[in-house]
Structures are given as C-alpha cells and as structure tokens.
Design an enzyme around this catalytic site. Structure first.
Site, short mmCIF file in Angstrom:
data_model
loop_
_atom_site.label_atom_id
_atom_site.label_comp_id
_atom_site.label_asym_id
_atom_site.label_seq_id
_atom_site.Cartn_x
_atom_site.Cartn_y
_atom_site.Cartn_z
N LYS A 71 7.49 -30.56 40.07
CA LYS A 71 6.31 -30.84 40.88
C LYS A 71 6.72 -31.20 42.30
O LYS A 71 6.21 -30.65 43.27
CB LYS A 71 5.51 -31.97 40.24
N ARG B 230 2.78 -39.77 40.84
CA ARG B 230 2.82 -38.63 39.91
C ARG B 230 4.20 -38.45 39.30
O ARG B 230 5.21 -38.58 39.97
CB ARG B 230 2.42 -37.34 40.64
N GLY C 231 1.51 -33.02 29.64
CA GLY C 231 0.84 -34.13 28.95
C GLY C 231 1.77 -35.21 28.43
O GLY C 231 1.32 -36.15 27.78
N MET D 74 4.00 -37.15 30.27
CA MET D 74 4.23 -38.30 31.15
C MET D 74 2.97 -38.63 31.93
O MET D 74 1.96 -37.98 31.80
CB MET D 74 5.42 -38.02 32.05
N ARG E 249 3.24 -24.02 40.19
CA ARG E 249 4.40 -23.82 39.32
C ARG E 249 4.25 -22.45 38.66
O ARG E 249 3.17 -21.85 38.70
CB ARG E 249 4.45 -24.91 38.24
N HIS F 284 11.94 -26.46 5.35
CA HIS F 284 11.85 -25.33 4.42
C HIS F 284 10.75 -24.37 4.84
O HIS F 284 10.97 -23.16 4.95
CB HIS F 284 11.58 -25.89 3.02
N ARG G 79 18.69 2.07 1.79
CA ARG G 79 19.21 1.58 0.51
C ARG G 79 18.70 2.50 -0.58
O ARG G 79 17.49 2.66 -0.74
CB ARG G 79 18.71 0.17 0.24
N ARG H 290 23.30 4.43 2.20
CA ARG H 290 24.29 3.65 1.45
C ARG H 290 24.25 4.05 -0.02
O ARG H 290 23.19 4.13 -0.62
CB ARG H 290 23.99 2.15 1.59
N SER I 130 29.91 -0.26 9.31
CA SER I 130 28.63 -0.93 9.52
C SER I 130 28.74 -2.32 8.91
O SER I 130 28.98 -2.46 7.71
CB SER I 130 27.49 -0.14 8.86
N CYS J 92 24.05 -3.90 10.16
CA CYS J 92 22.77 -3.65 9.49
C CYS J 92 22.28 -4.88 8.74
O CYS J 92 21.42 -4.78 7.88
CB CYS J 92 22.88 -2.46 8.56
N TYR K 77 25.81 0.10 17.84
CA TYR K 77 24.38 -0.02 17.55
C TYR K 77 24.10 -1.24 16.67
O TYR K 77 25.00 -1.79 16.03
CB TYR K 77 23.84 1.24 16.85
P1 ADP Z 1 0.11 -33.50 35.42
O1 ADP Z 1 1.57 -33.36 35.52
O2 ADP Z 1 -0.34 -34.14 34.15
O3 ADP Z 1 -0.60 -32.23 35.77
P2 ADP Z 1 -0.50 -34.43 38.07
O4 ADP Z 1 0.48 -35.29 38.77
O5 ADP Z 1 -0.52 -33.01 38.47
O6 ADP Z 1 -0.30 -34.59 36.52
O7 ADP Z 1 -1.92 -35.08 38.27
C1 ADP Z 1 -3.05 -34.70 37.54
C2 ADP Z 1 -4.19 -34.37 38.47
O8 ADP Z 1 -4.46 -35.45 39.36
C3 ADP Z 1 -3.87 -33.21 39.38
O9 ADP Z 1 -4.25 -32.03 38.79
C4 ADP Z 1 -4.69 -33.48 40.60
O10 ADP Z 1 -5.93 -32.84 40.50
C5 ADP Z 1 -4.90 -34.97 40.58
N1 ADP Z 1 -4.10 -35.53 41.67
C6 ADP Z 1 -2.82 -35.90 41.67
N2 ADP Z 1 -2.43 -36.33 42.89
C7 ADP Z 1 -3.52 -36.24 43.68
C8 ADP Z 1 -3.76 -36.52 45.05
N3 ADP Z 1 -2.82 -36.98 45.85
N4 ADP Z 1 -4.99 -36.31 45.52
C9 ADP Z 1 -5.96 -35.84 44.71
N5 ADP Z 1 -5.80 -35.54 43.42
C10 ADP Z 1 -4.58 -35.75 42.90
MG MG Z 2 -0.62 -31.18 37.36
MG MG Z 3 25.74 -6.01 0.88
#
Ligand code: ADP
Ligand code: MG
Ligand code: MG
Length: 909
Positions: free
Chosen positions: A30, A103, A112, A114, A369, A487, A596, A652, A798, A865, A885
């Site tokens: 990020k 952030r 989701g 952190m 990203r 398993h 086979r 074979r 083979s 094979c 191959y």
């Molecule tokens: P995640 O990694 O969970 O996507 P982010 O750091 O991207 O977390 O933050 C989640 C949301 O918070 C972002 O999608 C953005 O919309 C909002 N956000 C983060 N920083 C700012 C900021 N400086 N101003 C406005 N919105 C922000």
């Molecule tokens: Mg984000």
């Molecule tokens: Mg065999």
C-alpha cells in the site's frame, strides 16, 4: 554509528515521494503504491499527502519489547509538519484541524487481516474547529462515532490483548446504534440526525469507560500513537498469523504503517467513495468496472451495509434498471477517474484495483494494487494485454497460474450470482471449482443418496480412509477441521474434486444430522449448499453453476498457443480408450505417453477370456484363450491409433499381477469355476499360486511376459496388426511398445527380442513401411542404477514415477489416507510425494537414470508418465533435467502446456 542514519519514514504528497513502487519490502504494498501514484513523474495523481513508517520499525518493535526506535517520535513530528503544510491544516488544532488515517500494509496483500483506523485526531477540541471549517455538523459527529468504534475495537481491545467482555466492544457499540434506530423507527444509518449521532457518541464513551476502566482518549497525539501501535500489533494478531501460515508468508516481513491526511467521501451528496478495476475481474473483459457509494466513507463499500451502485452502465451487474451511476451523477469526475485508471494500467502494465474517494467534488486516489482475478479473467487479460502490446509474450504466460488454468476445467459458480450473496461460512480452498448438493453427514449416506441420483455434499468434522467411498460419490466435501494437507484435502486434490476444509465456523451435530453456523443458522441433512472450492466460500441454497466451455473459449485457445510457442517439453496424455485420447487431443496432447492394456481386459466381455487364460495350466490352453483375446485388443488399438493420427502412441504391455483379474469372494469363485467347467479346488490352487503378499511387488510387469512369452507375443501381434491395418487407411501410426517394471538388462533383451520378431513378421507380411520403437518403463530404483545397461536395448525410457516413488519411499499412494496426514501434522513431510516430485529423493533418481541412459544413447527419448506429469513444479524439474516429454491425464494437459512454457521462461531469468 550507522544505526542513527537508518531512514524509518518515507513521505509522499504534493507531486513528490521518497518511496516508490519497487520498495514494497520496506513500505508494504500500500505504502509503495501510494508513493508511486503520488510521486512518479508519469502519474503524479491526486493522493492525499502522508508518510509511511517502514517495516523495519515493525521488526524493531517486536525485537525490542514493543518499543520504537528512539528517533521515531521526533521524525513523525517532522513528517506531520510537512503534511500540515501541504494540506494547510494542523493536527490537533482547534480552528483548522488535520485528521489522518492510520493504515496497515504488508509486502503482500493480506485482505482483512490487519487494521486501519480512520478519522484519527477528532477530539472535543478539534470537533468544533471541523464543524466551523466544513459547516457540516452531522458529518463531523458521524466521523467521530466511526473513530470511537474503530479505535475502541482495534486499539483498546484487540491491540491491548483484552479478552472481550460479552460480545466484544464492536458488537456492544453496534447494539447501541440499533437500539437508537429502533427507538426512532429508522432503518438506515444515513437517517440518523445530528442529535442521534451526538447522543450515540456520548453513550459510546460511557460504555467504553465501563468496559475498559479508562476513557476514550481525547488527545490527538495519544490517538495517533495508539493507532500506530495497534497496526503493528495487528501483524501478530491471531488472524494475521494463521493467514501467514497458510500463505507461507514469513513472520519477519512485518507491516508498514501509513499515516495519511483524511479526505471525506461522507461530506454530503457531492462526496462519494468507491472501488474500481481497470478491467472486469470476473471475465477479464477490457472494460472499466467498479462500484461506489454517494456520501459514504471507505469501508462502507466493502462492509455491505449499503448496496453500492455501479460506476457506469457496464458495471451494472444486477438485473435492476441502472439508476445512479457515477458516470451519470458526476460526469466530469467520472471522466477524470477514467483517464487516471487508464494511465495506471499503462504504467503498471497490469489490471489495477483502485480505491478512490470524492470529497466535495474533488477526486482522490487512496490505493492501487494489482487486482485479483479468477481463472477465466486471468487468461483473457493475459492474451489481450499481449495483443495490445502492453506486455510481452513471456509476461503473458507468467500472468496465469496453473491453479487459475485449472479453474477453467471445472464447473464454477456463476460469478454474478455469487457476488450478490454472502457466504454462510468460509474455510480453506482445498479443491477447485464450484459444486451444489444436499447435505449428508456420513460417507454411507453420501453413497446411498448418490446412487438414488441425488447430488450430495459430504459434511464431516474431518475425513478418514473409511470415508473414501462416500467422498467419491459426493459432489464436494466440506470439513470443519484439518488443513491443506488433511486427508480430505489430499484425496480431493487427487481427484480434482471441489473441497473446503478447516471451516471452523460450523459446528456439526452428527446425532441430529445438522450443523450450526457462527451466526446461529441451522442446516439440516438434505438442505442445499453451494461450495466455491477455489475460494473456500460456502453458500446456503442452490447457486447456478457454469459448466466449463473450454472448447469454445477463444482466449483459452489463443493463450495455449503462445504457451506452445515457448515450451520445449512435449505434452502427451495417459489414455486407455479412443474417447479419452480424443478429449486429450482436443486439449492439446501431442501423443499418448501411457496406454495401459490391462484396463481393456477388465471389460466384462473380456475378463472371462482373461480368466480362462490365467487359469490354464497348459501352454496350449493359454494360447487358445489368448487367440480369442487378440481381436479385442487389436480393435482397441485400432481405435486409438485412428484418433491419434500422426502422433506417437506408447502402449505398455500387461503390468498388474494376474491375481487382480481373479475373483476374491467365495460365491464369485464358485460361479467362475462353474463357468470355466473346472473344479473349485483347481481354481483355488491357481489363485493361491498367483497370490502376492504385496500386490505391488513380485510376479508382475515384464516378469509376466517372461514366464508367459505367449502373452507378449499376443499383445505385440495385436499392436502391430492394428498399426498395419490403420496405416493402410492413410493414417500415420507411430507405435511405441513399452516393457513395464524392468530391473535388469536381460529382462529387456528377452522381451525386446519377442516384440521385434513379431513386429518384423507382421510388418513384413503387410509390405508397408512402419516406424516403431521398443522401450522400457523406468520405475524400479535398480532400473535407474543400471539404466546404461538397459539403454543398450531400450529405444526410449518412460519414468513411472508412481512406482518409483513407492519403491523409493516404501509406501504406496493408498497410504495417503492412512499415516500420511499424521506425517504432515508433525511436519515430517511438507508435501505429498506422489503429487510433488521430491527433488532430493525421487528426482535425484530420475536425474541419475537420464545421465546413465544418455551416456549410452545420447539422443535417447525420455519421458514421464506418472502422476507428476501433471504437477507444475515437477514439470519444471523435468524440463530442467532435459526430458523430452511429460504425459498426464487428459484434463491436466493444458496445465502441463502452461507449466512447461513457464519452466522455459523461469530458466531464462
Ligand atoms: P484495507 O487494507 O483493509 O483495504 P485501507 O488502509 O485501504 O485498508 O483502508 C480502508 C478504507 O479506508 C480505504 O478503502 C479508504 O476508502 C479508507 N481510507 C483510508 N485512508 C483514508 C484517507 N486518508 N482518507 C479517506 N479514506 C481513507
Ligand atoms: Mg484498501
Ligand atoms: Mg508401474
């Protein structure tokens, strides 16, 4: 000392940045991309100014009892000052205050896992300033209540390591809002008025004091440092740690922390926030695709509280008429965003996932990203970007993972329908594709229901070898326990079956035949479920599945073609019937690597003749039975040769021990004795003679053809008569006869001479020209060690890596269900050796055999094979050691084509 010179913080904003996209290790994905967007001369996009505290600080923090480097506080103050200058506001100021977000962001995205905290710096002191500044009191109190909610949850509870009392603070506060909404008889958060929000904030603060015994901090600096610490702490949160284990992310990567000036999408109807993709991540089409919400803050779009709107007509996936797209509502801003996304994609040369916010009519970029995509989309994007000259051929090939290609070969849930509903629970994605079925809780029920024509999903705590029959009958398998090497996961992967494991959020009650989800929903036997085994999502009810349509998918065809341009390994298939051969050929197989012959004998018409042959104790009787079998074999081969026109076919000779063809149950034995007109005692004597203590060893493979040369003669005759007959029909036939399970040069010589004698006789009589080869399987460790001697006779090798693995390790594939899961748990093994070639063990054997073989015949054709022929990492190895191959099951052929092309590219770099 150098230590003092370490740079811990990198700023961005105002058209410049100290970091860039290449610094992901230090700034996290990020932070690095924010710097790139803000500072790269080609971009210089409107990014709210801020700075990123590096991952090195995270590591320092954990190595020094959660303390920061000495200089950090001062440095943060300096950086804050820069941001204040750029934005024209002051952090903590009562007239014109700056608010920030704090952030998280690791090198690789951990969705989701952190924390991020918004609106940091709102205090009783700054609130009045902001109200004056924005003239929007409702907005300010809405932002404040969000800060209190996030902060108390993330900083005061989670980061402080406090055991949640009752439901946890987040839920407690949610309940307070619900209560007020109920009292006021309103449904939407947006209908809360200023008084409601003020009221909510006050009740929140009281609750927090009551729960934690200390007040919500009313000081901007305390909030900032609390948030920074909480983000670093979240790196070692339970969820993040277990995610890293699954994804193989090292603990010492650490997270970076980005502190960024806030912009507000919730300032009114000229504000908005959204998420967009530069191409459609569901099908790969090159169209701008996304969703947004007017008057909302970041997390609202993802949280599913309000239903987001499409940004343009194209993104309207619901069946409802499009009402308020961003394109219609804010056409100028939409155009600006559209141009930016174009530039971003050109710059990064890949599909981008973009977060944006509009504050009072001004557009800001908050994140970009590389966008996640499904298999269908990955293939289409790769080939189209290559054709657009955005990326090179090699890059296009590397853009699709074998797992993504595998997705194309399985039915999947209609992605548009899937997007519209929430999973009832999530587990680990252990087997690809989508599946729909009715819940059953035992393997026996699965089998029973399936034999009644019902589609079932087998739901178990975990599975064991006793469940295998039910697992086979089920459309999919779902387990509450176990990991990616349990398993269930191993078995399902072997079959390519949809499977989700380790879904700890469901509680199974076998006695009452039901399970309960975390939120208390009950699912009973017979209820419908839909599983997405590629993602690990479980849905209630029956979602529509899309069958794979490979043969009509032109992007798939084009993509496979560029793989073929690059790869050096030939790809063959293991096929025993014209039907399988024909499918494999359509999928790109360039020959049969293993046909086979024994499967043909198991056919009910023929097993009787086979048994007659086996029971005969006189040569003459055996030959009589064999002569009756010959026309059957010959016609099988004719069918296969026809389908494989122009391509080599490796056949074979008979391989399994003969007792496998004889009945095991008493009743069946009596029946057979009667049928053959012999006394039961004679049959039993013969069965005893042929029995093997270990069915994988002993009197099998080439040893059958050595003790009963007439079997090899008959099979050779069937092969060459078929070849000659088909070759006369203007079809090109290249038979390759393969001698199984050899361990000695003399075994090869013995069989070679028989095969060659018959070949010469049949071809000579036909007066046509026919090229053929006679070679051997290499599947015994001894064969590897005497490969140079074997190569004096064999015209090709083979590798049978299944038997070779079994002989080298001393256990069989069937043990996958017995002791191996325990081995994985204790980390004795980390991979299933029958699936991933062990490069230090069995792989080393493969290498030695190749060297020895080619020391005698430098051009010796060598293939493989076994199961490993369809495993991408094994294929890379086979490429490196110079095989000609690989041969795999028909549906793995495209994966092998991709993996072998990727192997070439990887070895170039
Ligand atoms: P995640 O990694 O969970 O996507 P982010 O750091 O991207 O977390 O933050 C989640 C949301 O918070 C972002 O999608 C953005 O919309 C909002 N956000 C983060 N920083 C700012 C900021 N400086 N101003 C406005 N919105 C922000
Ligand atoms: Mg984000
Ligand atoms: Mg065999």
């Amino acid at each position: 000392m150098r230590k003092n010179n370490i740079k811990y913080i990198y700023s961005f904003g105002g058209g410049i940045a100290e970091g860039n996209e290449k610094m992901k290790d230090l700034l996290g994905g990020k932070g690095a991309n924010l710097a790139e967007m803000a500072g790269h001369p080609n971009l210089q996009l409107p990014v709210p100014p801020g700075f990123t505290i590096s991952t090195e600080v995270c590591n320092f923090y954990y190595q020094n009892k959660k303390k920061y480097p000495k200089s950090l506080k001062k440095n943060v103050d300096v950086e804050l000052l820069k941001v204040e200058k750029l934005v024209g506001r002051k952090f903590g100021d009562n007239k014109n205050p700056l608010l920030v977000s704090v952030r998280s962001g690791a090198r690789r995205s951990m969705p989701g896992m952190m924390e991020t905290i918004l609106n940091v710096g709102l205090t009783t002191k700054t609130i009045t300033g902001i109200i004056k500044q924005t003239g929007n009191e409702r907005f300010v109190y809405d932002a404040y209540r969000r800060l209190i909610m996030m902060y108390s949850d993330v900083v005061m509870e989670k980061a402080a390591g406090i055991e949640p009392k009752g439901l946890g603070i987040r839920k407690e506060l949610d309940l307070i809002i619900d209560e007020i909404k109920n009292k006021r008889k309103i449904i939407k958060d947006t209908d809360l008025n200023i008084l409601d929000l003020k009221n909510i904030c006050e009740i929140f603060k009281k609750k927090i004091l009551e729960v934690f015994g200390k007040p919500f901090p009313d000081n901007h600096k305390e909030q900032l440092w609390g948030s920074i610490g909480a983000v670093f702490s979240s790196w070692n949160g339970k969820r993040a740690v277990s995610y890293r284990r699954i994804e193989g992310i090292p603990d010492d990567w650490g997270t970076a922390v980005t502190v960024q000036s806030m912009v507000f999408g919730n300032m009114g109807n000229d504000s908005a926030t959204g998420v967009a993709f530069t191409r459609n991540p569901n099908n790969g089409e090159n169209k701008f695709f996304g969703e947004y919400l007017i008057n909302a803050q970041g997390e609202d779009v993802v949280a599913g509280i309000r239903t987001p709107l499409p940004i343009n007509l194209y993104s309207n996936s619901s069946h409802k008429k499009l009402t308020h797209s961003l394109e219609n509502e804010m056409p100028v801003l939409y155009k600006e965003l559209y141009k930016i996304q174009n530039r971003l994609e050109k710059h990064y040369r890949d599909m981008q996932d973009i977060e944006f916010t509009i504050e009072d009519g001004k557009l800001y970029l908050l994140q970009c990203r590389i966008g996640k995509r499904n298999g269908i989309a990955a293939v289409r994007m790769a080939i189209e970007m290559y054709k657009e000259k955005l990326i090179s051929k090699d890059e296009a090939i590397m853009r699709v993972t074998p797992a993504q290609l595998d997705e194309l070969l399985h039915p999947r849930i209609n992605p548009i329908m899937e997007k519209q509903i929430h999973p009832i629970a999530k587990g680990l994605p252990a087997g690809p594709g989508g599946a729909v079925g009715m819940i059953v809780f035992s393997a026996d029920d699965a089998e029973k229901w399936a034999s009644d024509g019902k589609k079932v999903i087998l739901v178990r705590e975990e599975t064991s070898p006793e469940d295998v029959h039910g697992m086979h009958s089920a459309e999919a398998i779902l387990t509450a326990k176990g990991g990616m090497t349990s398993h269930a996961a191993l078995v399902a992967r072997g079959w390519g079956k949809c499977c989700i494991v380790g879904c700890s959020k469901i509680h199974i009650d076998y006695k009452n035949k039901l399970f309960t989800t975390h939120s208390g929903k009950i699912f009973k036997e017979g209820d419908w479920l839909t599983l997405n085994g590629s993602k690990g999502n479980i849905y209630a009810g029956e979602l529509p599945l899309i069958e794979p349509d490979l043969f009509r998918n032109k992007y798939f065809k084009e993509f496979m073609k560029i793989c073929d341009d690059v790869r050096l390994l030939k790809i063959r298939t293991n096929a025993d019937s014209p039907e399988d051969a024909s499918i494999a050929r359509k999928l790109g197989a360039e020959g049969i690597g293993l046909c086979r012959t024994e499967h043909m004998f198991f056919n009910p018409d023929r097993i009787k003749l086979m048994r007659k042959m086996i029971i005969a104790d006189k040569y003459e009787d055996r030959v009589l039975a064999l002569n009756e079998l010959l026309p059957y074999q010959q016609s099988d081969f004719e069918g296969i040769f026809k389908v494989m026109n122009n391509l080599p076919v490796t056949i074979r000779l008979l391989d399994p021990p003969l007792n496998e063809f004889l009945p095991k149950e008493e009743l069946k034995k009596i029946e057979l004795a009667e049928e053959l007109g012999i006394h039961i005692s004679l049959l039993e004597k013969r069965i005893k003679q042929l029995s093997e203590a270990n069915p994988m060893l002993g009197h099998r493979g080439c040893r059958l053809g050595i003790t009963y040369p007439e079997i090899t003669e008959m099979q050779s005759r069937a092969i060459f008569q078929a070849a000659v007959k088909i070759a006369k029909q203007e079809i090109k036939v290249f038979p390759e006869v393969m001698i199984p399970l050899v361990g000695d040069k003399n075994e090869v010589k013995h069989q070679f001479e028989i095969i060659e004698r018959i070949a010469k006789e049949v071809i000579g009589k036909s007066k046509i020209k026919l090229k053929y080869l006679i070679g051997t399987m290499i599947e015994l460790p001894r064969a590897v060690l005497v490969a140079d001697k074997i190569a004096e006779w064999a015209q090709f090798f083979s590798y049978g890596t299944n038997d070779l693995t079994q002989m080298a390790y001393g256990f069989s594939r069937d043990d996958i269900g017995s002791f191996l899961p325990g081995y994985f748990e204790q980390k004795i093994f980390t991979q299933d050796p029958f699936h991933n070639l062990d490069q230090n063990g069995v792989g080393e054997l493969v290498k030695i055999g190749i060297q020895k073989g080619r020391s005698v015949k430098p051009d010796l054709k060598i293939g493989i094979c076994g199961e490993h022929g369809g495993d991408p990492s094994s294929i890379e190895f086979f490429h490196k050691v110079g095989m000609n191959y690989v041969s795999c099951s028909p549906f793995r052929v495209p994966i092998a084509r991709l993996a072998s092309a990727q192997a070439v590219i990887k070895s170039k770099n």
